[in-house]
Design a protein around this motif. Structure first.
Motif: not given
Length: 240
Positions: A37-38, A41, A129, A214-217, A220
C-alpha cells in the motif's frame, strides 16, 4: 479523479483492476501486489499533484493469488504470470493439477498487460514494497542470492538498502546512477521467472520498478519523481 475497472475471475478468486486517472499526461503506474500500500499511496500523491494514472490490482489485501479449481488448491505470485515458463515453474500446485489453470493464469497476465497497455504508454512503471532488512539492493551484489539477475549494480551507501530502482534499460540505469540512487540493471541472461521485468525485456519495453520498504512514503515519492524525470529525459513518456 475518474476510475475505470477490468475484472478477472480466476475460478473462486476475483481480481479487480482499478485504474485511477487524474489529468492523464503519459505517466502511468502499475501495482500488481495487493498488500503493497505504500506504493499505492505514493502513486496517488504523485498523480494528485502532477497528473497521471495508476492501476491497482485488488484481490483481498494479500500478496499471492490463492484459489481452487476442481478441489485442488493453487497459489502463485501475481508477478510470475507474464510468461508461460514463469507460470509453469512458479505455480504452487498439487502433483496432478490441470493445465487449464496455467492457461487461465496466462490469460490473466495478458489482461493485466492489455489494461496497462505498454504499447501505448511506451514503458512499464511498477511500484513495489518490501520488508525491512530482507530483499534489497544488496541482494544483487556479487556473492548474494540474486547476483545472477543483475548486469550492473550501483549502491549509494547513504540510502536505506531496501529502497531502490530496478531497470531493464541501460540509459535509465546511467541516469539513476547519475542521480546517486540505488539502482540495479537486469541481466539479459536473467532467469525467466514470469515477472513483468522479464516480459518487458523479451518485448523490448523499458521497465522501471520503484521498490521501497513498507512505510517509506516520502522516499517512495522521491524515487518516483526521479524515475519520471529519467523517463522523460529519454523520451520514453509519450505526452497525451
Amino acid at each position: 479523479m475518474t476510475t475505470d475497472s477490468s475484472f478477472i475471475n480466476l475460478y473462486d478468486l476475483n481480481i479487480n483492476l482499478v485504474k485511477y486517472s487524474y489529468k492523464p499526461n503519459g505517466v502511468k503506474f502499475l501495482v500488481v501486489h495487493d498488500n503493497e500500500d505504500t506504493g499505492v499511496k505514493a502513486g496517488f500523491d504523485y498523480i494528485r499533484w502532477s497528473g497521471g494514472e495508476l492501476i491497482d490490482c485488488q484481490y483481498g489485501g494479500v500478496r499471492d493469488y490463492n484459489f481452487s479449481y476442481m478441489d485442488d488448491i493453487y497459489r502463485i505470485d501475481p508477478n510470475a504470470i507474464y510468461t508461460e515458463r514463469g507460470i509453469n515453474t512458479r505455480l504452487k500446485k498439487d502433483e496432478f493439477s490441470s493445465n487449464e489453470v496455467e492457461k487461465a493464469l496466462n490469460a490473466a497476465g495478458k489482461q493485466i498487460i492489455d489494461f496497462y497497455n505498454p504499447k501505448s504508454t511506451g514503458y512499464i512503471l511498477t511500484l513495489h514494497n518490501n520488508a525491512d532488512g530482507g530483499f534489497g539492493i544488496a541482494s544483487y551484489l556479487p556473492g548474494y542470492e540474486l547476483a545472477s539477475a543483475a548486469d550492473s549494480v550501483y549502491l549509494n551507501p547513504e540510502m536505506d538498502g531496501d529502497d531502490m530502482l530496478y531497470v531493464t534499460d541501460l540509459k535509465l540505469f546511467n541516469s539513476f546512477k547519475k542521480a546517486n540512487v540505488n539502482v540495479m540493471l537486469q541481466s539479459k541472461f536473467v532467469e525467466n521467472d514470469g515477472s513483468l521485468s522479464v516480459y518487458a525485456m523479451q518485448n523490448n519495453i523499458p521497465y522501471v520498478n520503484v521498490e521501497v520498504q513498507h512505510g517509506h512514503l516520502e522516499e517512495n515519492l522521491r524515487l518516483i519523481e526521479i524515475a519520471i524525470v529519467a523517463l522523460k529525459e529519454h523520451g520514453m513518456i509519450k505526452k497525451q
